[in-house]
Write an enzyme that holds these catalytic residues in place. Sequence first.
Site, short mmCIF file in Angstrom:
data_model
loop_
_atom_site.label_atom_id
_atom_site.label_comp_id
_atom_site.label_asym_id
_atom_site.label_seq_id
_atom_site.Cartn_x
_atom_site.Cartn_y
_atom_site.Cartn_z
N ASN A 38 45.73 35.42 34.63
CA ASN A 38 44.73 34.85 33.73
C ASN A 38 44.84 35.37 32.30
OD1 ASN A 38 42.55 33.21 33.18
ND2 ASN A 38 41.02 34.49 34.21
N HIS A 123 29.58 34.15 45.02
CA HIS A 123 28.99 34.74 43.81
C HIS A 123 27.65 34.11 43.49
CE1 HIS A 123 33.02 35.98 41.74
NE2 HIS A 123 32.97 36.37 43.00
N ARG A 148 27.59 38.22 46.53
CA ARG A 148 27.66 39.14 45.39
C ARG A 148 26.56 38.74 44.41
NH1 ARG A 148 32.43 39.33 40.86
NH2 ARG A 148 30.97 37.97 39.79
N TYR A 160 29.12 39.88 32.22
CA TYR A 160 30.15 39.47 33.17
C TYR A 160 29.50 38.88 34.43
CZ TYR A 160 33.06 39.51 37.15
OH TYR A 160 33.67 39.08 38.30
N ASP A 210 29.56 43.76 41.49
CA ASP A 210 30.76 44.10 40.73
C ASP A 210 30.36 44.78 39.42
OD1 ASP A 210 33.24 44.25 39.56
OD2 ASP A 210 33.75 42.13 39.81
N HIS A 212 32.59 45.88 37.38
CA HIS A 212 33.65 45.36 36.49
C HIS A 212 34.16 46.41 35.51
CE1 HIS A 212 35.80 41.90 34.58
NE2 HIS A 212 35.77 41.48 35.83
N GLU A 236 31.82 47.39 43.34
CA GLU A 236 33.21 47.09 43.02
C GLU A 236 33.58 47.63 41.64
OE1 GLU A 236 33.99 42.92 43.45
OE2 GLU A 236 35.57 42.98 41.94
N GLU A 262 41.65 44.96 42.21
CA GLU A 262 42.03 43.59 41.84
C GLU A 262 43.01 43.56 40.66
OE1 GLU A 262 38.07 42.04 41.03
OE2 GLU A 262 38.58 41.89 38.92
N ARG A 283 41.33 45.87 47.05
CA ARG A 283 41.17 44.47 46.61
C ARG A 283 42.44 43.85 46.03
NH1 ARG A 283 37.17 41.60 45.76
NH2 ARG A 283 37.36 41.20 43.53
N HIS A 312 40.63 40.21 46.18
CA HIS A 312 40.15 39.43 45.04
C HIS A 312 40.37 37.94 45.34
CE1 HIS A 312 40.99 38.65 40.45
NE2 HIS A 312 39.71 38.47 40.74
N ASP A 316 40.56 32.11 39.21
CA ASP A 316 41.86 32.12 38.52
C ASP A 316 43.02 32.39 39.48
OD1 ASP A 316 40.09 34.57 37.96
OD2 ASP A 316 42.06 35.46 37.68
N GLU A 339 36.96 37.58 49.03
CA GLU A 339 36.18 36.92 47.97
C GLU A 339 36.52 35.44 47.94
OE1 GLU A 339 37.10 38.31 44.03
OE2 GLU A 339 35.24 37.50 43.19
N TRP A 402 36.15 45.30 29.50
CA TRP A 402 35.41 44.06 29.83
C TRP A 402 35.22 43.92 31.33
CZ3 TRP A 402 36.80 39.49 32.53
CH2 TRP A 402 35.74 38.54 32.56
O1 KDG Z 1 40.64 36.95 35.56
C1 KDG Z 1 39.66 37.93 35.73
C2 KDG Z 1 38.79 37.61 36.92
O2 KDG Z 1 39.57 37.30 38.02
C3 KDG Z 1 37.86 38.74 37.25
O3 KDG Z 1 37.04 39.01 36.15
C4 KDG Z 1 37.02 38.37 38.45
O4 KDG Z 1 36.26 40.62 38.72
C5 KDG Z 1 36.43 39.51 39.18
C6 KDG Z 1 36.04 39.28 40.58
O5 KDG Z 1 35.65 40.25 41.21
O6 KDG Z 1 36.10 38.15 41.03
MG MG Z 2 35.93 42.08 40.25
#
Ligand code: KDG
Ligand code: MG
Length: 402
Positions: A38, A123, A148, A160, A210, A212, A236, A262, A283, A312, A316, A339, A402
């Site tokens: 991605n 999600h 989630r 996010y 998550d 993140h 996560e 991931e 993941r 994951h 994407d 997921e 991010w």
């Molecule tokens: O491309 C980035 C995403 O796949 C990511 O931000 C998604 O963290 C993610 C998740 O747990 O699905």
């Molecule tokens: Mg994630």
Amino acid sequence: MATIDRVEVLVTSPGRNFVTLRITTSDGVTGLGDATLNGRELAVASYLEDHVAPLLIGRDPARIEDTWQYLYKGAYWRRGPVTMTAIAAVDVALWDIKGKVAGLPVYELLGGRSRDGVLVYCHASGEDVAALLDDVAAYRERGFKAIRAQAAVPGLSGTYGVRKGAYYEPAATALPEEQQWSTSSYLDFAPFYLAKVREKFGFGLHLLHDVHHRLTPIEAARFGKSVEELRLFWMEDPTPAENQEAFRLIRRHTTTPIATGEVLSSVWDVKQLITEQLIDYVRTTAVHAGGITHLRRIFDLAALYQIRTGSHGASDLSPVTVAAAVAVDIAVPNFGIQEHMGHTPETYEVFHGTPRLENGMLYPSDAPGLGITYDDEAAARFPYEPRYLPVARALDGSMHDW
Ligand code: KDG
Ligand code: MG
């Protein structure tokens, strides 16, 4: 002996960008592999087109392990997401071919089913707590057993994981969108809304969250401790995973289970996390961690340490990866959860035959190989467009993860 005759790199954007590798043998058998990274899609497309495709022509498609080693050791430059995604695409396409040649679904070649179906998590999100609770209720209605939960942190632009329309797509702009981040606001708010989910829906639901990659180890420890009584299925990516020893500190303070991996692309990247039992779920995926061959290697190492899988599966990752994931998930002894975000209707116009979703479980197709077909005509209607993931800045304007 059949040989690899044709190697095509297919780039399309049905709702979002996907890079797909298609390998065709001299017997006319085709295999598909996902090569989507991605926001950096064309780097992998070029790696495959310019540096891998010429090496594959004339090779025996049956020699999956040898081809994997040839591409990994032959690159000299080890690991990294671009290389490992390119190798993954070749590997998955060759497993698809092997299944078609054998007349068997790929999971049969991996030892057959260890379970009937694959538990998935979806999600739920909301701009505020009420919207999040409504979303959780809607997913429960649809039969999901694991959810989630993410809500927009009040006062911050862009959190996010919070969906705006029917589909969540963070890579939505031609240049990276700048979002805000405040650790203190997040740490005050996230435990509050996760508690609201438990209060409303009780414990008969697997609840995931998550972080993140946003916290320091001690902040992550505090977060994990503060949600312990909510019995999360996992927290996560509490902290950026490239600092593997950071998880020791988190572990010392909390029994909240930890999932990570991931963004990691090889067994070397998760070795310490696994062998020191610093995580509970790994993941890594078939697309970003070297394909089915390498993912299986990671999962087997994890099994020795009672660590389960939790791949994951964001949107994407193309339907080819969903099929590869389900083939592995249904076969391995230490499966945990998968997921599942699903894809837009445009994506399903291009990729046909995705695994069946029923009552919060995914079931693999019984078609030989991975069961996915690629519609070239549909793909041509969705040309590539540059799209970036957002970036995050702390309130003082400095860059944050991010
Ligand atoms: O491309 C980035 C995403 O796949 C990511 O931000 C998604 O963290 C993610 C998740 O747990 O699905
Ligand atoms: Mg994630």
